[in-house]
Design a protein around this motif. Structure first.
Motif, mmCIF file in Angstrom:
data_model
loop_
_atom_site.group_PDB
_atom_site.id
_atom_site.type_symbol
_atom_site.label_atom_id
_atom_site.label_comp_id
_atom_site.label_asym_id
_atom_site.label_seq_id
_atom_site.Cartn_x
_atom_site.Cartn_y
_atom_site.Cartn_z
ATOM 1 N N LEU A 55 0.802 -1.059 -0.009
ATOM 2 C CA LEU A 55 0.026 0.174 -0.287
ATOM 3 C C LEU A 55 0.781 1.040 -0.065
ATOM 4 C CD1 LEU A 55 -3.028 0.473 -0.036
ATOM 5 C CD2 LEU A 55 -2.924 0.733 2.531
ATOM 6 N N VAL A 56 1.913 1.108 0.772
ATOM 7 C CA VAL A 56 2.590 2.576 0.932
ATOM 8 C C VAL A 56 3.565 2.581 -0.364
ATOM 9 C CG1 VAL A 56 4.722 3.388 2.165
ATOM 10 C CG2 VAL A 56 3.016 2.544 3.495
ATOM 11 N N LEU A 57 4.131 1.515 -1.047
ATOM 12 C CA LEU A 57 4.765 1.668 -2.390
ATOM 13 C C LEU A 57 4.129 1.617 -3.323
ATOM 14 C CD1 LEU A 57 7.428 -1.307 -1.282
ATOM 15 C CD2 LEU A 57 7.889 1.241 -1.443
ATOM 16 N N ARG A 58 2.825 1.679 -3.436
ATOM 17 C CA ARG A 58 1.936 1.643 -4.646
ATOM 18 C C ARG A 58 2.368 3.027 -5.598
ATOM 19 N NH1 ARG A 58 0.165 -1.995 -8.224
ATOM 20 N NH2 ARG A 58 -0.444 -0.611 -9.752
ATOM 21 N N ALA A 59 2.067 3.908 -5.023
ATOM 22 C CA ALA A 59 2.252 5.186 -5.728
ATOM 23 C C ALA A 59 3.682 5.319 -6.496
ATOM 24 C CB ALA A 59 2.022 6.516 -4.797
ATOM 25 N N PRO A 60 5.024 5.257 -5.829
ATOM 26 C CA PRO A 60 6.134 5.488 -6.306
ATOM 27 C C PRO A 60 6.375 3.997 -7.463
ATOM 28 C CG PRO A 60 6.408 4.749 -3.788
ATOM 29 C CD PRO A 60 4.691 5.145 -4.195
ATOM 30 N N TYR A 61 5.599 3.212 -7.081
ATOM 31 C CA TYR A 61 5.748 2.020 -7.975
ATOM 32 C C TYR A 61 5.034 2.314 -9.389
ATOM 33 C CZ TYR A 61 5.261 -2.703 -10.083
ATOM 34 O OH TYR A 61 5.080 -3.793 -10.980
ATOM 35 N N GLU A 62 3.819 2.941 -9.238
ATOM 36 C CA GLU A 62 3.123 3.502 -10.597
ATOM 37 C C GLU A 62 4.169 4.705 -11.258
ATOM 38 O OE1 GLU A 62 -0.520 4.628 -9.320
ATOM 39 O OE2 GLU A 62 -1.206 2.570 -9.052
ATOM 40 N N THR A 63 4.503 5.475 -10.696
ATOM 41 C CA THR A 63 5.036 6.595 -11.122
ATOM 42 C C THR A 63 6.757 6.511 -11.565
ATOM 43 O OG1 THR A 63 5.799 7.757 -9.020
ATOM 44 C CG2 THR A 63 3.600 8.085 -10.153
ATOM 45 N N GLY A 64 7.153 5.469 -10.909
ATOM 46 C CA GLY A 64 8.695 5.089 -11.260
ATOM 47 C C GLY A 64 9.687 5.869 -10.415
ATOM 48 N N GLU A 65 9.175 6.455 -9.330
ATOM 49 C CA GLU A 65 9.775 7.089 -8.296
ATOM 50 C C GLU A 65 10.575 6.400 -7.347
ATOM 51 O OE1 GLU A 65 7.575 11.502 -7.875
ATOM 52 O OE2 GLU A 65 6.436 9.382 -7.130
ATOM 53 N N GLY A 66 11.408 6.803 -6.480
ATOM 54 C CA GLY A 66 12.184 6.180 -5.448
ATOM 55 C C GLY A 66 11.021 5.763 -4.423
ATOM 56 N N PRO A 67 11.658 5.397 -3.361
ATOM 57 C CA PRO A 67 10.581 4.751 -2.238
ATOM 58 C C PRO A 67 10.042 5.968 -1.346
ATOM 59 C CG PRO A 67 12.435 3.222 -2.334
ATOM 60 C CD PRO A 67 12.927 4.369 -3.282
ATOM 61 N N LEU A 68 10.913 7.061 -1.463
ATOM 62 C CA LEU A 68 10.603 8.140 -0.702
ATOM 63 C C LEU A 68 9.394 9.065 -1.556
ATOM 64 C CD1 LEU A 68 14.161 9.628 0.605
ATOM 65 C CD2 LEU A 68 12.694 8.374 1.590
ATOM 66 N N GLY A 69 9.231 8.671 -2.609
ATOM 67 C CA GLY A 69 8.062 9.253 -3.221
ATOM 68 C C GLY A 69 6.728 8.900 -2.718
ATOM 69 N N ALA A 70 6.762 7.904 -1.724
ATOM 70 C CA ALA A 70 5.452 7.412 -0.780
ATOM 71 C C ALA A 70 5.194 8.303 0.141
ATOM 72 C CB ALA A 70 5.741 6.015 -0.446
ATOM 73 N N LEU A 71 6.219 9.444 0.422
ATOM 74 C CA LEU A 71 5.722 10.239 1.540
ATOM 75 C C LEU A 71 4.742 11.446 0.927
ATOM 76 C CD1 LEU A 71 9.364 10.362 3.029
ATOM 77 C CD2 LEU A 71 7.335 9.017 3.677
ATOM 78 N N SER A 72 4.895 11.740 -0.345
ATOM 79 C CA SER A 72 3.949 12.766 -0.626
ATOM 80 C C SER A 72 2.491 12.547 -0.426
ATOM 81 C CB SER A 72 4.113 12.839 -2.223
ATOM 82 O OG SER A 72 3.270 13.719 -2.776
ATOM 83 N N ALA A 73 1.842 13.676 -0.167
ATOM 84 C CA ALA A 73 0.398 13.498 0.010
ATOM 85 C C ALA A 73 -0.294 13.160 -1.009
ATOM 86 C CB ALA A 73 -0.021 14.965 0.646
#
Length: 616
Positions: free
Chosen positions: A192-210
């Motif tokens: 659930l946490v890694l879903r957004a950066p996995y979709e956009t191709g960003e690093g794991p820290l991308g999950a911290l974005s609102a």
């Protein structure tokens, strides 16, 4: 016992690929096309429904600068399309379009193509076409998915084993249930946490974005993961209640298991492609059967090491495993057909080669399964002999007790004459004195049953070893399955190649080269007209470092189609005086051809470059 390891031919085929991953079917403008006027928008058509991201399109002008485009949206064609509006005026030259979408099976897909306005650019800048998959995010996401597969198998399989076999050492199996539940909870939260950066191709820290959190919770993959978390909470309450009441698992537990399996079917490959209702049903059944088999094996292995499991209990699990295998083979065959589409895809695609790797694991599993089945049969035989011996001893004991009872009652006549001889004294002595002299007779058969038990210890040890081998190889196959779930299936690849309409106009490809000598670099512009199956004309212009047409002593071009093992096909270029060409290049099959361009700038200096061209 577990002859069902045949299932590994298609292990987790339901949770593995099945005509899934959106593949690009067509682009408008066409890839490599040369347009007389600038288009108003760009439209992509895929083999299945796709989800759009804020950064789904990156359009770069001939100088490599990013254009300001409209918001990505679906075209009127439906969810299988993606469209973006372009600026009103586009300069002449070649434009690069980088795109990224999320397929209906929850996996991101991306790519790039070019089109030209007026005429192709003489030089094309090397630019960053947008985010690709971040290695750290992808690795963490795949690890979480692998742990989720293992955990759900352990949770459902252990519960089924406890309900069917009723093992004596329940506490250790309750610890297995807890381990499976906590692992599945942690893996689901990680997904659930890694879903957004996995979709956009960003690093794991991308999950911290609102924005990432909002996008995840409102998307279908995120909703499926939330449903899984809710089911896990209900399962925790159910397990605690059963542990307190010491009751076996019932229909409520079966319903929870089905619900968990459906979250995989709804969030993975079965939810997209052809025959979705059938595929989702097959996927859920496949995952349940896998969990019962593989998780049950783990519970069996732990019980064999920690407690004395009766041969009858092992035989009952063997029957359950056989039913699981039957379901696995049936659903696996269907889902493999759905994913491959043809025999050629077995060797001509990455998906097919990974499936072949799983076939190699089948050989190991079949060997372990054959051993397990043999040792289970021997253990059952020993158990039957033990039971027969015990029954014989019990019968003998009953007879002795009956005879003793008769002897005791005979010398106690009521109102009759006294017995004439000494036997009357013996019963009196027995009745009033010690009974120790006669006690060994009924008790003597009891020490003999341990002999069969000792004989069965060898079978138990051998069974433990074979089951351990099955569990280890099964875990390795699950790892291969995790790779398969992120691989484009052969059917989707074939649909993309066959469904793409013919290109209107020529296909133009620019191939930069550098032989490593001063002034020995430039590019070759290759035009294939019409760029489809059959006869094509091919023209090649060589441009030097200054951007002007350059004369080279030799230019060779050949074509290879790896998917069909065709080629190389020599283009047989001839010098036409300023350009190289051939009007009769025959490319017989549609697909992605590898074009090898060899440029010789001097008598001794030459270089070869390879590019992919699509023949429709």
């Amino acid at each position: 016992m577990l002859l069902g390891t045949l299932l590994v031919l298609f292990l987790l085929g339901g949770t593995g690929p099945a005509s899934a991953h959106a593949a690009l079917r067509a682009t408008d403008p066409e890839d490599g096309s040369v347009l007389k006027s600038a288009p108003r928008d760009i439209t992509l058509t895929f083999t299945e429904a796709v989800g759009l991201l804020e950064d789904s399109f990156r359009v770069l002008d001939p100088d490599g600068r990013r254009l300001r485009t409209g918001e990505p949206e679906h075209a009127r064609g439906g969810a299988e399309t993606a469209r973006v509006t372009l600026p009103a005026k586009l300069a002449e030259g070649t434009y690069t379009v980088a795109w990224r979408v999320v397929s209906a099976d929850s996996h991101p897909v991306s790519g790039a193509f070019t089109f030209s306005v007026g005429k192709p650019s003489l030089t094309t800048a090397t630019v960053d076409t947008g985010p690709t998959e971040d290695p750290a995010t992808k690795s963490l996401y795949n690890i979480a998915r692998y742990l989720a597969y293992l955990a759900v198998a352990l949770l459902i399989g252990t519960a089924t084993f406890m309900a069917v076999c009723r093992p004596p050492d329940a506490p250790v199996l309750h610890r297995l249930l807890k381990a499976g539940w906590w692992t599945l909870l942690g893996a689901t939260l990680a997904l659930l946490v890694l879903r957004a950066p996995y979709e956009t191709g960003e690093g794991p820290l991308g999950a911290l974005s609102a924005d990432s959190v909002t996008r995840t919770l409102t998307g279908r993959p995120g909703e499926v993961l939330l449903a899984r978390l809710a089911l896990l909470l209900v399962a925790a309450l159910y397990l605690l209640r059963l542990a307190r009441l010491r009751k076996p698992f019932g229909w409520a537990g079966a319903a929870l298991a089905v619900g968990l399996a459906v979250t995989w079917a709804a969030g993975e490959h079965a939810s997209a492609g052809i025959q979705v209702p059938v595929a989702m049903t097959s996927s859920a059944l496949h995952l349940l059967a896998t969990a019962v088999w593989l998780g049950g094996l783990t519970a069996l292995l732990v019980t064999l090491y920690r407690a004395r499991l009766t041969p009858a209990a092992v035989t009952r699990f063997s029957r359950v495993a056989f039913v699981s295998v039957t379901v696995l083979v049936g659903t696996g065959v269907y889902q493999s057909w759905r994913g491959l589409g043809s025999w050629d895809a077995l060797t001509g695609t990455t998906y097919g080669r990974l499936l072949t790797l799983k076939l190699a694991a089948v050989v190991l599993l079949l060997g372990a399964a054959a051993l397990s089945r043999r040792w289970t049969a021997r253990l059952a035989t020993v158990g039957a002999e033990t039971a027969e011996t015990a029954e014989t001893a019990e019968t003998a004991e009953t007879v002795v007790e009956a005879e003793a009872a008769v002897r005791e009652k005979v010398p106690e006549p009521v109102g009759g004459p006294p017995l004439p001889e000494g036997p009357a004294a013996a019963p009196e002595s027995s009745a009033s004195g010690s009974c120790e002299p006669e006690s060994p007779e009924p008790d003597s058969p009891e020490p003999e049953p341990p002999a069969p038990t000792e004989a069965g210890s060898g079978q138990r040890s051998a069974l433990r070893r074979s089951v351990l081998a099955e569990v280890a190889v099964g875990a390795a196959v699950l790892a291969v399955t995790t790779l398969l779930t992120s691989t484009l299936p052969g059917r989707a690849e074939a649909e993309a190649a066959a469904g793409t309409p013919a290109v209107v106009g020529a296909s133009v490809t620019n191939v930069p080269f550098d032989v490593g000598t001063p002034g020995g670099h430039g590019k070759v512009q290759v035009t294939i007209d019409p760029g489809r199956v059959g006869d094509n004309s091919i023209e090649a212009l060589v441009y030097g470092p200054d951007g002007g047409v350059s004369v080279v002593p030799e230019l060779r071009i050949s074509f290879t189609l790896p998917a069909k093992d065709i080629g190389p096909v020599d283009a047989e270029l001839t010098d036409k005086g300023g350009y190289w060409g051939n009007s009769f290049l025959n490319l017989p099959i549609a697909g992605k051809w590898e074009m090898k361009v060899t440029v010789r700038t001097t008598e001794v200096d030459q270089v070869s470059e390879t590019r992919t061209v699509v023949i429709r």
